[in-house]
Design an enzyme around this catalytic site. Structure first.
Site, PDB file in Angstrom:
ATOM      1  N   HIS A   1       0.832  -1.200   0.000  1.00 26.25           N
ATOM      2  CA  HIS A   1       0.000   0.000   0.000  1.00 26.25           C
ATOM      3  C   HIS A   1       0.872   1.258   0.000  1.00 26.25           C
ATOM      4  CE1 HIS A   1      -2.906  -2.955   1.516  1.00 26.25           C
ATOM      5  NE2 HIS A   1      -3.849  -2.134   1.112  1.00 26.25           N
TER       6      HIS A   1
ATOM      7  N   ASP B   1      -4.408  -5.595  -7.933  1.00 31.88           N
ATOM      8  CA  ASP B   1      -4.693  -4.920  -6.679  1.00 31.88           C
ATOM      9  C   ASP B   1      -4.810  -3.430  -7.007  1.00 31.88           C
ATOM     10  OD1 ASP B   1      -5.123  -4.613  -3.966  1.00 31.88           O
ATOM     11  OD2 ASP B   1      -3.338  -5.722  -3.360  1.00 31.88           O
TER      12      ASP B   1
END
Length: 447
Positions: A298, A370
């Protein structure tokens, strides 16, 4: 007393320019990041703060320059003015990209837009994108259901599907991230279940039945909303790797089912079968396996250093065995698979997606990335990453957290299509896969 006043005035004279240098530098940094995911949650007021701070800084720097007449005063004045100028330039560029996308009625825009699945803020944000075929799906999460009932979200989804039908377009893929445990984006109002990993502790003769029940709860509740795809189950193996100090998002140890590949396969397969039974497509994630990395994609890049033969024996067993027995999507994460392609995240790698998954494994189902606004990809350039992912053989680019990044991403992809930078063979193969699932969705959709 006179000496004290003199010292105080001298201190103030030194403190003011120092504060201006610091605040000017901070405002410039914020301006440069104003349109990045890092400031997404505060973007609504960050621009106003940068503009106000810049105006105040320019005023104070001008006064200081008139009094001190130091050569560096002009540089300080320029620094204070740079923040607002850069922020407005960044905002202007974004608005131009957004306008180009919204006004585009080319067939190419629709052809490329079908590869995008986006998060969204309000229904009004996404309606024109859905109606004009500029996206292929939406991702619903906590912000779309917060302080609302399930019926409200169901109504929104139905509205978007009606717009698609009226425009003669296939239904949108509607995805959610309802794993259970700490990743239960739609709970409440949907049922909050314990982590799916708790099922691994069940007696062996009860484990499959428990997983079927768990999956049925998710599947029935998601299907009732109009959700067609769930980004679950997690089939990364749990490991004893130390947690990275910057791991705020992945936390795979808390989300993984087990450290035993056979147990992961048993639980995840039963869970996926139950989702399928309810009409929701499961998604195995996060290939090539985040259990073996410590960094949080992330925020920063991560590399999986495990040799492929070891991965085939353990980490990849659940992926391969379940994909061979279940109609499921596959989410490819942003960790770099060093043994196959040390130069690119797996989600952007032709060697990983087109070579390992498509050619070697023979997987011809839907591959979704993702979130493309995660640091591991975004920091290398969203435009470059989006082009590379489609050329690698990915079918769907997920742009969820900072959903507004879909405008520069699609604008860039359309330019890449015009310039011949998109692989026509990879796009044709992906089009065939997407057509197959959307034809199935149209047959299943209510009249």
């Amino acid at each position: 007393m006179s000496r004290i006043n003199t010292v105080a005035r001298s201190t103030i004279r030194m403190a003011v320019p120092t504060a201006l240098w610091v605040s000017g530098a901070l405002a410039l940094c914020a301006a440069l990041a104003i349109r990045t995911p890092y400031l997404f949650s505060i973007r609504c007021w960050a621009l106003a703060v940068v503009l106000c701070a810049g105006a105040l800084g320019v005023a104070l720097a001008s006064c200081w320059l008139r009094k001190s007449r130091r050569p560096l005063g002009w540089l300080l004045l320029a620094l204070c003015a740079a923040g607002p100028v850069v922020a407005l330039a960044m905002e202007g560029r974004f608005l131009l990209q957004k306008q180009r996308v919204l006004a585009n009625r080319e067939a190419m825009a629709r052809d490329i837009g079908r590869h995008l699945m986006i998060g969204y803020g309000t229904l009004a944000d996404v309606e024109p994108l859905a109606a004009n075929g500029l996206i292929g799906g939406i991702f619903v999460t906590r912000s779309n259901i917060a302080a609302r009932s399930a019926e409200g979200l169901r109504t929104d989804i139905a509205r978007l599907q009606t717009l698609r039908r009226e425009a003669g377009l296939p239904p949108l893929a509607i995805a959610a991230d309802q794993e259970g445990g700490i990743v239960s984006r739609l709970s409440p109002p949907l049922t909050a279940l314990p982590p799916i990993g708790t099922l691994a502790d069940q007696p062996a003769d009860q484990r499959r039945a428990a997983a079927l029940t768990y999956g049925a709860i998710h599947g029935e509740e998601l299907a009732a909303l109009g959700v067609t795809v769930n980004f679950a189950p997690v089939v990364d193996l749990r490991t004893n790797n130390p947690t990275h100090s910057l791991d705020f998002g992945s936390q795979i140890a808390r989300r993984a089912i087990s450290d035993n590949p056979a147990t992961v396969t048993e639980v995840a397969l039963a869970y996926g079968e139950a989702l399928r039974q309810a009409g929701v497509t499961p998604t195995l994630k996060h290939f090539p396996g985040l259990g073996g990395v410590v960094e949080d994609t992330h925020i920063i890049g991560a590399t999986l250093h495990t040799p492929t033969d070891a991965l085939e024996r353990r980490d990849w067993r659940p992926f391969r065995e379940i994909l061979a027995r279940l109609d499921a999507w596959l989410m490819v994460g942003h960790a770099t698979l060093a043994a196959v392609d040390p130069l690119a995240p797996a989600s952007l790698s032709r060697r990983v997606v087109g070579g390992l998954l498509r050619a070697d494994w023979g997987y011809q189902g839907i591959i979704v990335t993702d979130d493309m606004t995660m640091g591991a990809v975004f920091n290398g350039g969203l435009c470059r990453g989006a082009v590379a992912a489609l050329n690698a053989g990915v079918d769907i680019l997920l742009v969820s957290y900072d959903w507004e990044q879909m405008f520069p991403a699609l604008d860039c992809l359309i330019d890449a299509g015009r310039d011949g930078r998109l692989d026509s063979v990879a796009l044709a193969q992906s089009r065939h896969r997407l057509d197959a699932i959307r034809l199935s969705a149209m047959r299943a959709a209510p009249p």
